[in-house]
Design an enzyme around this catalytic site. Sequence first.
Site, PDB file in Angstrom:
ATOM      1  N   PRO A   1      84.948  -4.734 102.873  1.00  0.00           N
ATOM      2  CG  PRO A   1      83.872  -5.016 104.909  1.00  0.00           C
ATOM      3  CD  PRO A   1      83.605  -4.757 103.456  1.00  0.00           C
TER       4      PRO A   1
ATOM      5  CB  ALA B   1      82.299  -8.654 107.788  1.00  0.00           C
TER       6      ALA B   1
ATOM      7  CD  GLU C   1      75.684 -13.598  99.038  1.00  0.00           C
ATOM      8  OE1 GLU C   1      74.474 -13.780  98.763  1.00  0.00           O
ATOM      9  OE2 GLU C   1      76.164 -13.811 100.156  1.00  0.00           O
TER      10      GLU C   1
ATOM     11  NE  ARG D   1      85.137 -18.763 107.152  1.00  0.00           N
ATOM     12  CZ  ARG D   1      85.596 -17.519 106.954  1.00  0.00           C
ATOM     13  NH1 ARG D   1      85.282 -16.866 105.832  1.00  0.00           N
ATOM     14  NH2 ARG D   1      86.346 -16.931 107.852  1.00  0.00           N
TER      15      ARG D   1
HETATM   16  C1  DQA Z   1      84.086 -13.340 102.562  1.00  0.00           C
HETATM   17  C2  DQA Z   1      83.355 -14.126 103.673  1.00  0.00           C
HETATM   18  C3  DQA Z   1      82.894 -13.197 104.784  1.00  0.00           C
HETATM   19  O1  DQA Z   1      82.243 -13.954 105.796  1.00  0.00           O
HETATM   20  C4  DQA Z   1      84.077 -12.480 105.400  1.00  0.00           C
HETATM   21  O2  DQA Z   1      83.632 -11.567 106.373  1.00  0.00           O
HETATM   22  C5  DQA Z   1      84.924 -11.812 104.391  1.00  0.00           C
HETATM   23  C6  DQA Z   1      85.225 -12.518 103.144  1.00  0.00           C
HETATM   24  C7  DQA Z   1      84.680 -14.278 101.507  1.00  0.00           C
HETATM   25  O3  DQA Z   1      85.018 -13.783 100.418  1.00  0.00           O
HETATM   26  O4  DQA Z   1      84.842 -15.481 101.749  1.00  0.00           O
HETATM   27  O5  DQA Z   1      85.426 -10.715 104.605  1.00  0.00           O
HETATM   28  O6  DQA Z   1      83.149 -12.486 101.931  1.00  0.00           O
END
Ligand code: DQA
Length: 151
Positions: A14, A81, A102, A111
């Site tokens: 998303p 997310a 991942e 963060r």
């Molecule tokens: C993300 C990090 C996630 O926490 C966030 O919700 C995203 C992007 C990233 O690529 O840094 O949508 O996956």
Amino acid sequence: MWGKMPSILILNGPNLNLLGTRQPDVYGAVTLVDIEKMCRSHAKALGLGVDFEQTNSEGSLVDLIHQAKGKHAGIALNAGAYTHTSVALMDAISSVEIPTVEVHLSNIHAREAFRKTSYISAVAIGQICGFGAQSYTLAIDALARHTGAQG
Ligand code: DQA
């Protein structure tokens, strides 16, 4: 099983369709189309084919992971997310038993606290985060090694 050229699935969750305009201070100016182009040329040089997908829907991500079975030698997954919430995605990866890396553009460990939790990490072969668009090409390198496409 993989035919002549093994292929990998690069799967985006998303809000990643908004890259380029979405929080550029966090995610940079690069668009998902730019990332797709980078991934395709990087993978091709390593002898890997690529399917590149994005969806905002959790169920569609589960379906795409299921459909990768028997088709793709590996998955690079930026679940956005859903990384931090989705037992369904974790179970989908466990179910298909496809090596999954991942991926995150941002360093999720630097963060908000809730981003440190990843349901994907428990079932991934590893996590690459914090390198912007380059996180994707690093994930492709990792999958190339893991799938034996590159020695
Ligand atoms: C993300 C990090 C996630 O926490 C966030 O919700 C995203 C992007 C990233 O690529 O840094 O949508 O996956």
